[in-house]
Enzyme design. Structure first.
Site, PDB file in Angstrom:
ATOM      1  N   GLY A 111     -23.862   1.258  34.451  1.00  0.00           N
ATOM      2  CA  GLY A 111     -23.345   2.628  34.419  1.00  0.00           C
ATOM      3  C   GLY A 111     -24.271   3.573  33.685  1.00  0.00           C
ATOM      4  O   GLY A 111     -24.542   4.687  34.141  1.00  0.00           O
ATOM      5  N   THR A 144     -22.405  -3.555  31.026  1.00  0.00           N
ATOM      6  CA  THR A 144     -23.412  -4.199  31.875  1.00  0.00           C
ATOM      7  C   THR A 144     -24.765  -3.507  31.822  1.00  0.00           C
ATOM      8  O   THR A 144     -25.759  -4.080  32.256  1.00  0.00           O
ATOM      9  CB  THR A 144     -22.965  -4.191  33.348  1.00  0.00           C
ATOM     10  OG1 THR A 144     -22.837  -2.826  33.774  1.00  0.00           O
ATOM     11  CG2 THR A 144     -21.660  -4.951  33.534  1.00  0.00           C
ATOM     12  N   GLY A 145     -24.806  -2.285  31.364  1.00  0.00           N
ATOM     13  CA  GLY A 145     -26.023  -1.469  31.405  1.00  0.00           C
ATOM     14  C   GLY A 145     -26.161  -0.699  32.708  1.00  0.00           C
ATOM     15  O   GLY A 145     -26.958   0.231  32.804  1.00  0.00           O
ATOM     16  N   ASP A 154     -21.457   3.130  24.934  1.00  0.00           N
ATOM     17  CA  ASP A 154     -20.029   3.362  25.093  1.00  0.00           C
ATOM     18  C   ASP A 154     -19.309   2.350  24.208  1.00  0.00           C
ATOM     19  O   ASP A 154     -19.956   1.608  23.446  1.00  0.00           O
ATOM     20  CB  ASP A 154     -19.604   3.285  26.563  1.00  0.00           C
ATOM     21  CG  ASP A 154     -19.676   1.893  27.163  1.00  0.00           C
ATOM     22  OD1 ASP A 154     -20.103   0.938  26.473  1.00  0.00           O
ATOM     23  OD2 ASP A 154     -19.296   1.752  28.340  1.00  0.00           O
ATOM     24  N   HIS A 155     -17.994   2.311  24.296  1.00  0.00           N
ATOM     25  CA  HIS A 155     -17.216   1.427  23.425  1.00  0.00           C
ATOM     26  C   HIS A 155     -17.565  -0.051  23.625  1.00  0.00           C
ATOM     27  O   HIS A 155     -17.560  -0.814  22.674  1.00  0.00           O
ATOM     28  CB  HIS A 155     -15.712   1.666  23.635  1.00  0.00           C
ATOM     29  CG  HIS A 155     -15.320   1.727  25.068  1.00  0.00           C
ATOM     30  ND1 HIS A 155     -15.517   2.852  25.831  1.00  0.00           N
ATOM     31  CD2 HIS A 155     -14.769   0.812  25.882  1.00  0.00           C
ATOM     32  CE1 HIS A 155     -15.099   2.624  27.067  1.00  0.00           C
ATOM     33  NE2 HIS A 155     -14.636   1.397  27.128  1.00  0.00           N
ATOM     34  N   CYS A 193     -24.125  -0.291  27.455  1.00  0.00           N
ATOM     35  CA  CYS A 193     -22.723  -0.312  27.871  1.00  0.00           C
ATOM     36  C   CYS A 193     -22.389  -1.760  28.211  1.00  0.00           C
ATOM     37  O   CYS A 193     -23.166  -2.662  27.871  1.00  0.00           O
ATOM     38  CB  CYS A 193     -22.446   0.652  29.028  1.00  0.00           C
ATOM     39  SG  CYS A 193     -23.262   0.298  30.588  1.00  0.00           S
ATOM     40  N   ARG A 221     -53.594   3.035  38.598  1.00  0.00           N
ATOM     41  CA  ARG A 221     -52.913   3.088  39.893  1.00  0.00           C
ATOM     42  C   ARG A 221     -51.418   3.366  39.739  1.00  0.00           C
ATOM     43  O   ARG A 221     -50.781   3.889  40.647  1.00  0.00           O
ATOM     44  CB  ARG A 221     -53.147   1.802  40.672  1.00  0.00           C
ATOM     45  CG  ARG A 221     -52.451   0.581  40.101  1.00  0.00           C
ATOM     46  CD  ARG A 221     -52.857  -0.701  40.851  1.00  0.00           C
ATOM     47  NE  ARG A 221     -52.079  -1.844  40.472  1.00  0.00           N
ATOM     48  CZ  ARG A 221     -52.290  -2.605  39.399  1.00  0.00           C
ATOM     49  NH1 ARG A 221     -53.297  -2.316  38.584  1.00  0.00           N
ATOM     50  NH2 ARG A 221     -51.528  -3.647  39.144  1.00  0.00           N
ATOM     51  N   HIS A 222     -50.873   3.033  38.582  1.00  0.00           N
ATOM     52  CA  HIS A 222     -49.447   3.253  38.351  1.00  0.00           C
ATOM     53  C   HIS A 222     -49.129   4.734  38.156  1.00  0.00           C
ATOM     54  O   HIS A 222     -48.027   5.177  38.479  1.00  0.00           O
ATOM     55  CB  HIS A 222     -48.973   2.431  37.146  1.00  0.00           C
ATOM     56  CG  HIS A 222     -49.296   0.986  37.309  1.00  0.00           C
ATOM     57  ND1 HIS A 222     -48.709   0.195  38.269  1.00  0.00           N
ATOM     58  CD2 HIS A 222     -50.179   0.192  36.661  1.00  0.00           C
ATOM     59  CE1 HIS A 222     -49.203  -1.025  38.201  1.00  0.00           C
ATOM     60  NE2 HIS A 222     -50.100  -1.055  37.233  1.00  0.00           N
ATOM     61  N   HIS A 256     -45.851  -0.481  33.866  1.00  0.00           N
ATOM     62  CA  HIS A 256     -46.105   0.033  35.212  1.00  0.00           C
ATOM     63  C   HIS A 256     -45.298   1.270  35.570  1.00  0.00           C
ATOM     64  O   HIS A 256     -45.738   2.064  36.402  1.00  0.00           O
ATOM     65  CB  HIS A 256     -45.805  -1.048  36.253  1.00  0.00           C
ATOM     66  CG  HIS A 256     -46.806  -2.156  36.254  1.00  0.00           C
ATOM     67  ND1 HIS A 256     -46.759  -3.182  37.165  1.00  0.00           N
ATOM     68  CD2 HIS A 256     -47.871  -2.418  35.454  1.00  0.00           C
ATOM     69  CE1 HIS A 256     -47.758  -4.020  36.937  1.00  0.00           C
ATOM     70  NE2 HIS A 256     -48.437  -3.583  35.892  1.00  0.00           N
ATOM     71  N   ARG A 263     -48.353   6.269  41.458  1.00  0.00           N
ATOM     72  CA  ARG A 263     -46.999   5.944  41.905  1.00  0.00           C
ATOM     73  C   ARG A 263     -45.952   6.763  41.151  1.00  0.00           C
ATOM     74  O   ARG A 263     -44.960   7.194  41.732  1.00  0.00           O
ATOM     75  CB  ARG A 263     -46.765   4.452  41.754  1.00  0.00           C
ATOM     76  CG  ARG A 263     -47.662   3.684  42.723  1.00  0.00           C
ATOM     77  CD  ARG A 263     -47.772   2.233  42.419  1.00  0.00           C
ATOM     78  NE  ARG A 263     -48.745   1.633  43.332  1.00  0.00           N
ATOM     79  CZ  ARG A 263     -49.444   0.573  43.042  1.00  0.00           C
ATOM     80  NH1 ARG A 263     -49.305  -0.023  41.873  1.00  0.00           N
ATOM     81  NH2 ARG A 263     -50.295   0.077  43.922  1.00  0.00           N
TER      82      ARG A 263
END
Length: 145
Positions: free
Chosen positions: A68, A65-66, A7-8, A63, A130-131, A96, A134
């Site tokens: 959103g 904060t990351g 984003d901006h 963005c 194993r991952h 993982h 999950r």
């Protein structure tokens, strides 16, 4: 091919990430924005769709904060987006969780760390074993909701 979008608030960092990855030999699909005010869910959807239709292997969303971007991307069936702000998270979300999108915050980390996170995210392979079991459980939840 790596899909990159912002984003901006993330525009300047996106430019740095694209330049860095291009220098390392990655092909980049720049899905915006171009510095203008925009709505991050639209960019997150564009990156996700290009991963799901196999035009791109992975994505990076930026963005302020990351947060959103990660929320929006994770609403899309088949996307596993992880908000990363440190080396360990970027490495282990691939190792993982087989994340296919990394989200970063332009207002929370510096350029140097962002480039390091992009490198480790793109260079780390899924460990499987194993991952995988999950991940299969996550797919089951996703398919039933």
């Amino acid at each position: 091919m790596i899909a990159v979008g912002c984003d901006h608030a993330g525009y300047e960092l996106k430019q740095e990430v694209i330049s860095h990855l291009t220098e390392k030999g990655y092909e980049i699909m720049d899905l915006g924005c171009n510095g203008e005010s925009c709505d991050y869910p639209i960019i997150a959807k564009a990156v996700a769709e290009n991963i799901l239709n196999k035009k791109c292997d992975k994505g990076i969303l930026i963005c302020g904060t990351g947060i959103g971007m990660s929320i929006a991307a994770n609403k899309i069936h088949g996307i596993r987006a992880a908000l990363c702000s440190d080396y360990f998270s970027a490495k282990y979300t691939r190792l993982h969780n087989d994340a296919n999108v990394m989200c970063i915050g332009a207002r929370t980390i510096g350029v140097g760390l962002a480039l390091e996170l992009a490198d480790v995210f793109l260079e780390t392979e899924f460990e499987g074993g194993r991952h995988q079991r999950r991940l299969d459980l996550i797919h089951e939840i996703e398919n039933n909701n």
